[in-house]
Write an enzyme that holds these catalytic residues in place. Structure first.
Site, PDB file in Angstrom:
ATOM      1  N   ARG A 101      -2.627 -21.691  22.614  1.00  0.00           N
ATOM      2  CA  ARG A 101      -2.509 -21.702  24.073  1.00  0.00           C
ATOM      3  C   ARG A 101      -3.827 -22.042  24.772  1.00  0.00           C
ATOM      4  NH1 ARG A 101       1.778 -17.074  24.096  1.00  0.00           N
ATOM      5  NH2 ARG A 101       0.241 -16.118  22.767  1.00  0.00           N
ATOM      6  N   LYS A 104      -2.057 -15.117  -5.561  1.00  0.00           N
ATOM      7  CA  LYS A 104      -3.186 -14.548  -6.309  1.00  0.00           C
ATOM      8  C   LYS A 104      -3.049 -14.940  -7.776  1.00  0.00           C
ATOM      9  CE  LYS A 104      -3.707 -10.535  -3.239  1.00  0.00           C
ATOM     10  NZ  LYS A 104      -5.008 -10.561  -2.609  1.00  0.00           N
ATOM     11  N   GLU A 164      -5.739   0.434  -0.088  1.00  0.00           N
ATOM     12  CA  GLU A 164      -6.736  -0.236   0.765  1.00  0.00           C
ATOM     13  C   GLU A 164      -7.650   0.804   1.396  1.00  0.00           C
ATOM     14  OE1 GLU A 164      -5.302  -3.885   2.979  1.00  0.00           O
ATOM     15  OE2 GLU A 164      -3.654  -2.475   3.228  1.00  0.00           O
ATOM     16  N   LYS A 200       4.329 -13.861   7.138  1.00  0.00           N
ATOM     17  CA  LYS A 200       5.020 -12.595   7.246  1.00  0.00           C
ATOM     18  C   LYS A 200       4.590 -11.890   8.536  1.00  0.00           C
ATOM     19  CE  LYS A 200       3.225  -8.850   5.413  1.00  0.00           C
ATOM     20  NZ  LYS A 200       2.040  -8.327   6.111  1.00  0.00           N
ATOM     21  N   LYS A 251     -10.248   0.035  -2.625  1.00  0.00           N
ATOM     22  CA  LYS A 251      -9.323  -1.102  -2.511  1.00  0.00           C
ATOM     23  C   LYS A 251      -8.975  -1.529  -3.930  1.00  0.00           C
ATOM     24  CE  LYS A 251      -8.710  -5.744  -0.665  1.00  0.00           C
ATOM     25  NZ  LYS A 251      -7.369  -5.551  -0.118  1.00  0.00           N
ATOM     26  N   LYS A 287      -3.285   2.796   3.673  1.00  0.00           N
ATOM     27  CA  LYS A 287      -4.553   2.399   4.303  1.00  0.00           C
ATOM     28  C   LYS A 287      -5.473   3.612   4.289  1.00  0.00           C
ATOM     29  CE  LYS A 287      -3.230  -1.568   6.830  1.00  0.00           C
ATOM     30  NZ  LYS A 287      -3.576  -2.645   5.927  1.00  0.00           N
ATOM     31  N   HIS A 302       4.850  -7.714  -0.394  1.00  0.00           N
ATOM     32  CA  HIS A 302       3.933  -7.768  -1.543  1.00  0.00           C
ATOM     33  C   HIS A 302       4.386  -6.871  -2.706  1.00  0.00           C
ATOM     34  CE1 HIS A 302       1.670  -9.650   1.520  1.00  0.00           C
ATOM     35  NE2 HIS A 302       1.040  -8.600   1.986  1.00  0.00           N
ATOM     36  N   HIS A 324       1.190 -13.936   0.556  1.00  0.00           N
ATOM     37  CA  HIS A 324      -0.051 -14.385  -0.084  1.00  0.00           C
ATOM     38  C   HIS A 324      -0.303 -13.705  -1.430  1.00  0.00           C
ATOM     39  CE1 HIS A 324      -1.898 -10.795   1.761  1.00  0.00           C
ATOM     40  NE2 HIS A 324      -2.880 -10.936   0.903  1.00  0.00           N
TER      41      HIS A 324
HETATM   42  C1  BG6 Z   1      -1.354  -8.183   4.620  1.00  0.00           C
HETATM   43  C2  BG6 Z   1      -1.111  -6.919   5.423  1.00  0.00           C
HETATM   44  O1  BG6 Z   1      -0.155  -8.832   4.359  1.00  0.00           O
HETATM   45  O2  BG6 Z   1      -1.974  -7.827   3.393  1.00  0.00           O
HETATM   46  C3  BG6 Z   1      -2.414  -6.183   5.660  1.00  0.00           C
HETATM   47  O3  BG6 Z   1      -0.516  -7.269   6.664  1.00  0.00           O
HETATM   48  C4  BG6 Z   1      -3.119  -5.925   4.363  1.00  0.00           C
HETATM   49  O4  BG6 Z   1      -2.188  -4.962   6.357  1.00  0.00           O
HETATM   50  C5  BG6 Z   1      -3.236  -7.202   3.535  1.00  0.00           C
HETATM   51  O5  BG6 Z   1      -4.408  -5.410   4.662  1.00  0.00           O
HETATM   52  C6  BG6 Z   1      -3.758  -6.904   2.148  1.00  0.00           C
HETATM   53  O6  BG6 Z   1      -4.017  -8.103   1.474  1.00  0.00           O
HETATM   54  P1  BG6 Z   1      -5.123  -8.184   0.336  1.00  0.00           P
HETATM   55  O7  BG6 Z   1      -5.021  -9.579  -0.179  1.00  0.00           O
HETATM   56  O8  BG6 Z   1      -6.440  -7.873   0.992  1.00  0.00           O
HETATM   57  O9  BG6 Z   1      -4.757  -7.141  -0.671  1.00  0.00           O
END
Ligand code: BG6
Length: 510
Positions: A66, A207, A241, A173, A360, A355, A265, A203
């Site tokens: 935009r 990986k 995470e 997503k 992580k 979270k 995921h 995504h």
């Molecule tokens: C995203 C989520 O799809 O994946 C996020 O919306 C999350 O909340 C992220 O932090 C985690 O991805 P990765 O690749 O960092 O494990």
């Protein structure tokens, strides 16, 4: 690293460049081009692909959003993102060659005139620079626009494939908010394009370590005979995470961890752990097998919500800017699911994600059964620890297999040891490309294997929907709380210990 492993690794690098097909000349149009995902992931991925010679000679990238911006301002904006987030830095010729292919078109997403203007611009660069006949649209916008943009593109004919030229559309997503909205969105998309033109991105499937699950299972003969209920006691999938919400409260507080991490995921990881060997490696065969698993996941009944699900919030979540007062949105969940088929009957899959946790890490651990008869005396008749195979998705990507050995010296004392494989050690540092590089290249090449088909998306929602509904009931189990920087609420330990099992310690620190 042994000479043999070095040789295998270098053979693979040579094979990679020989096997990679360069996509057709094309233009990539990114909606939401001034946003965070474009800056952090999409442009760095495209820049890396360009530097590695994996994009065609004739390609252009048109950013659409935009804000009012000219091409130069857009190039400067993108350069900052690429500098900060790309594994290859924007310097000299590499950047100049890339930058001159970047364009920007401002547009109001719900105004048809903007799409006409976009269509004219695409024709214009097609004539001037070449290569716009094949177009990949990328929707990196708020989800509310997912039905709007394709309809508008359809109206100006931009999704119409003719004269051997393709038109594809990648959708980020979350795909829907629940089953009904996912069905509605699929329906809207199918009104303007064919299923084969739609690439729903997750995504995690990009990986390397997730793709390696297929190689691990189906390129090695030794594990497959054991990969079933006769030898496997249970499976644990952890996606933890450390981050909190950041600036995403508006989205996250209405989504929560089930929609944000499980529906996509984690269910994908579970599906890949459980699938039958596909007959061939192509999009149809692979996705057909995934669909069979998804159909076999037993939906949780209302009366099972208490035993098979647990939800929690990190203690300071309600203080975050933008979350609703007294919100019950879960930032942590643990689930126990079953797959009702011959291979997996009665094998529980424990899934957990949250979270603000201690580390992580994403891991899949498969615990094998105890040995049937123990001839080595143990203190107080204890059992020997069972074998555990862990696939470490991130970080320290690799695999671990624990097994029992004799402790040197007198007697027959045993101890568990860990046999480990590490990508970094055997293939070298920085060999793992970002997931978006792989997925963008696949979409440009027309390979939808690592994208989610409409039926997969709907079946995944069929697993999640009953839990969301159960959590909304007045009789729903309460929301537990946990301190940031821990492994979740203590009730999560009880959740699995009630079944006589324990969460595995992750391999993150090794
Ligand atoms: C995203 C989520 O799809 O994946 C996020 O919306 C999350 O909340 C992220 O932090 C985690 O991805 P990765 O690749 O960092 O494990």
């Amino acid at each position: 690293m042994t000479d043999q492993v070095i040789k295998i690794a270098s053979d693979m690098t040579t094979a990679k460049s020989a096997l990679t097909k360069i996509p057709d000349p094309c233009t990539i149009v990114i909606f939401g081009a001034s946003g965070d995902l474009t800056q952090r992931k999409l442009m760095p991925a495209l820049f890396s692909l360009a530097c590695e010679g994996l994009l065609p000679e004739q390609f252009n990238i048109v950013g659409v959003a935009r804000s009012d911006m000219n091409h130069e301002a857009f190039r400067d904006h993108i350069k900052k993102g690429v500098s900060a987030h790309s594994r290859l830095k924007p310097k000299g010729e590499n950047w100049d060659n890339f930058a001159k292919r970047l364009f920007y078109v401002p547009l109001q997403y719900d105004e048809p005139a903007g799409y006409k203007n976009l269509s004219d611009f695409l024709n214009h660069i097609d004539q001037d620079v070449g290569g716009a006949c094949n177009i990949l649209f990328y929707l990196s916008t708020p989800p509310l626009l997912y039905p709007v943009i394709p309809q508008m593109l359809g109206q100006v004919g931009l999704l119409h494939e003719a004269d051997g030229h393709w038109r594809r559309i990648i959708i980020e997503k979350p795909f829907g908010h629940d089953l009904a909205s996912a069905i509605a969105l699929n329906h809207t998309l199918h009104e303007v394009c064919q299923e084969e033109q739609i690439y729903r991105i997750d995504h995690y499937l990009g990986k390397e370590t997730v793709q390696n699950m297929l190689v691990f299972r189906f390129a090695n003969a030794i594990f497959e005979p054991l990969w079933n209920r006769n030898y496997i006691d249970h499976v644990q999938i952890t996606v933890a995470e450390t981050v909190t919400l950041g600036s995403r409260a508006g989205y996250y507080d209405t989504a929560g961890v089930l929609r944000d991490m499980f529906q996509n995921h984690i269910i994908q990881l579970m599906t890949l752990t459980a699938i039958e060997p596909p007959a061939e490696l192509n999009a149809t065969s692979l996705r057909d097998e995934k669909v069979k698993v998804l159909k076999a996941i037993r939906p949780i009944k209302p009366e099972e919500i208490k035993q098979q699900t647990l939800r929690a919030q990190y203690r300071t979540y309600r203080d975050e800017k933008g979350v609703a007062h007294r919100t019950r949105t879960a930032t942590y969940a643990a689930l126990k699911l079953y797959i009702d088929n011959w291979r997996w009957r009665k094998v529980p899959f424990y899934l957990r994600s949250g979270k603000a946790l201690a580390d992580k890490v994403s891991e899949i651990s498969i615990q094998f059964r105890h040995v049937p008869h123990l001839m080595f005396p143990q203190v107080n008749g204890q059992l020997l620890p069972p074998n555990v195979l862990t696939l470490t998705i991130q970080p320290n990507e690799g695999m671990h297999l624990t097994f029992e050995t004799k402790v040197p010296g007198a007697g027959m004392r045993t101890s568990s040891v860990d046999m480990a494989f590490r990508y970094e050690r055997d293939f070298g540092k920085d060999t793992l490309p970002d997931a978006y590089e792989r997925l963008l290249l696949d979409a440009l090449q027309g390979d939808a294997s690592l994208f989610t088909r409409s039926d997969e998306i709907e079946l995944a929602w069929k697993v999640i929907d009953p839990i969301l509904k159960g959590w909304d009931e007045p009789t729903a189990p309460s929301v537990h709380f946990y301190e940031s920087g821990t492994w979740g609420p203590s009730s999560a330990d009880a959740f699995i210990e009630n079944d006589g099992r324990k969460w595995f310690q992750t391999h993150v620190m090794e």
